[in-house]
Scaffold this active site. Structure first.
Site, short mmCIF file in Angstrom:
data_model
loop_
_atom_site.label_atom_id
_atom_site.label_comp_id
_atom_site.label_asym_id
_atom_site.label_seq_id
_atom_site.Cartn_x
_atom_site.Cartn_y
_atom_site.Cartn_z
N CYS A 74 -15.54 22.35 20.06
CA CYS A 74 -16.42 23.14 20.25
C CYS A 74 -16.64 24.41 19.22
O CYS A 74 -15.63 25.00 19.06
CB CYS A 74 -16.48 23.76 21.62
SG CYS A 74 -17.41 24.93 22.13
N ASN B 147 -11.32 15.82 19.47
CA ASN B 147 -11.16 15.00 20.99
C ASN B 147 -10.19 14.20 20.96
O ASN B 147 -9.57 13.90 19.65
CB ASN B 147 -12.35 14.19 20.92
CG ASN B 147 -13.55 14.68 21.46
OD1 ASN B 147 -14.37 15.15 20.40
ND2 ASN B 147 -13.98 14.81 22.63
N ARG C 259 -21.74 13.11 18.47
CA ARG C 259 -21.99 14.46 18.98
C ARG C 259 -20.93 15.38 18.84
O ARG C 259 -20.73 16.20 17.98
CB ARG C 259 -22.43 14.36 20.38
CG ARG C 259 -23.27 15.27 20.86
CD ARG C 259 -22.31 16.66 21.25
NE ARG C 259 -21.46 16.28 22.59
CZ ARG C 259 -20.26 17.06 22.95
NH1 ARG C 259 -20.16 18.07 22.25
NH2 ARG C 259 -19.75 16.52 24.07
N ASP C 260 -19.93 15.38 19.72
CA ASP C 260 -18.64 16.22 19.64
C ASP C 260 -18.17 16.10 18.25
O ASP C 260 -17.45 17.16 17.75
CB ASP C 260 -17.76 15.65 20.68
CG ASP C 260 -16.86 16.99 21.24
OD1 ASP C 260 -16.61 17.89 20.47
OD2 ASP C 260 -16.65 17.16 22.39
N HIS D 158 -12.94 14.09 29.86
CA HIS D 158 -13.29 14.25 28.33
C HIS D 158 -12.16 15.41 27.95
O HIS D 158 -12.02 16.47 28.40
CB HIS D 158 -14.60 15.19 28.24
CG HIS D 158 -14.99 15.57 26.95
ND1 HIS D 158 -16.05 15.00 26.08
CD2 HIS D 158 -14.84 16.79 26.35
CE1 HIS D 158 -16.07 15.73 25.15
NE2 HIS D 158 -15.39 16.78 25.16
N HIS E 52 -9.61 16.98 24.74
CA HIS E 52 -9.10 17.31 23.58
C HIS E 52 -7.75 17.00 23.29
O HIS E 52 -6.92 17.67 24.33
CB HIS E 52 -9.94 18.58 23.11
CG HIS E 52 -11.43 18.41 22.97
ND1 HIS E 52 -11.81 18.66 21.68
CD2 HIS E 52 -12.38 18.45 23.66
CE1 HIS E 52 -13.15 18.35 21.63
NE2 HIS E 52 -13.65 18.58 23.02
#
Ligand code: COA
Ligand code: ZN
Length: 311
Positions: free
Chosen positions: A238, A247, A14-15, A205, A207
């Site tokens: 993002c 990430n 996903r990310d 979460h 980065h």
């Protein structure tokens, strides 16, 4: 082993992929997810059900969920921004919905095209619609700083966590969307949020935008967090935040845990092999470091000639 344990939720499907400029075919996404479940992850964020115009790279969420091989015991998570996304994700068979909004008004408008209150109203609809049929997690994006607004007061983050909990959203993620967190801030916020929920319900979460990713993990862990998002190879970011980058890198994190005696249940050699395939898959180098350097013990095992030379 000292009994310590960390849960790592893999978010590269996903990310990681949402920001990739080149289309990754559904079969490749499915192969990635299946390889990740084979490496031992108990949680995988497998896709998002957002507007296909907003994130074209993940527009095949339904197909991905239909084709991936569901390994028993693995929780497959889907990111959703609104009721339409939640309905799509539930129909696709997601085990958990990750409801995402930013605590910062400006980033939420850029990312979700909604005011914070509109996102919250959408989440209330989702909670009503979902009932107890699916797990719900609420993410607080830009919790440690916003690329548009700068510092975010911790009280605002805690207030949003309370709104989530009041709606019946039982899991909480504090997300450092653009790598603005520092370790002491992380420890403070984790202690405040942990006063409201058990470790099993909290995810951090991070980065690695400013190189503080793993330091922040350790600060969060020592302050009482046990679950962390990470992406294979350090992919991610993002698409609606200026200066966003990857990430924290899963294999770097698993390696750190292995060296420190913290169990993760992840097969590190397998993960490294998988990460080494990413440049060919995506057409560019990735930021992760352990896939390039190898583990400490790989190094010990490697240079027989060196030991001969030294003797
Ligand atoms: N899945 C698929 N389509 C969706 C959707 C969803 N979850 N939500 C809305 N749409 C569609 C609507 O049906 C509508 O389609 P139409 O033009 O064919 O009628 C169109 O998108 C616009 O709908 P609207 O509700 O006005 O959305 P918007 O344009 O204001 O965008 C979001 C709002 C939340 C849907 C969009 O900003 C988004 O998907 N953001 C996610 C960004 C993201 O994933 N960022 C990275 C992760 S943090
Ligand atoms: Zn992220």
């Amino acid at each position: 082993m000292n009994g310590e344990y960390m849960v790592i939720q893999e978010v590269s499907p996903r990310d990681g992929l949402q920001i990739e400029p080149v289309w990754l075919p559904t079969d490749d996404k499915v192969a990635l997810i299946d390889a990740l479940s084979g490496a031992g992850f108990s949680r995988i964020e497998a896709g998002s059900f957002v507007s296909p115009e907003a994130v074209p790279a993940l527009r095949d969420g339904e197909d991905v969920f239909a084709r991936m091989r569901r390994r028993p015991g693995v929780i497959y998570v889907a990111l959703v921004p609104n009721l339409k996304g939640a309905q799509r994700a539930m129909k696709a068979g997601a085990d958990e919905l990750n409801l995402v909004m930013s605590v910062s008004q400006s980033h939420n408008r850029a990312n979700m095209r909604m005011d914070c209150e509109q996102s919250l109203a959408a989440f209330a609809d989702i909670a009503r619609h979902a009932g107890s049929r699916v797990r719900l997690n609420g993410s607080v994006a830009t919790a440690f700083g916003c690329p548009f607004e700068g510092p975010i007061h911790e009280d605002r983050v805690v207030a949003l966590v309370d709104r989530y909990l009041a709606m019946g959203i039982t899991g909480i993620t504090l997300a450092d969307t653009t790598g603005m967190a520092q370790p002491r801030q992380v420890a403070r916020l984790v202690r405040r949020v942990r006063a409201r929920l058990p470790a099993s319900a909290l995810t951090l979460h991070f980065h690695n935008t400013r190189g503080l990713g793993l330091v922040n993990v350790l600060a969060g862990y020592e302050a009482g967090a046990q679950r962390f998002d990470a992406a294979l190879g350090g992919l991610g970011g993002c698409p609606f935040a200026p200066g966003a980058s990857g990430n924290i890198c899963t294999e770097d994190l698993v390696n750190m845990c292995a060296e420190m005696g913290i169990a993760t249940g992840i097969d590190l050699p397998r993960l490294i092999a998988l990460s080494r395939g990413l440049p060919a898959l995506l057409g560019h180098d990735v930021p992760g470091q352990v896939a390039k350097s190898g583990r400490n013990c790989d190094l010990h095992a490697m240079p027989e000639e060196w030991t001969r030379q030294a003797a």
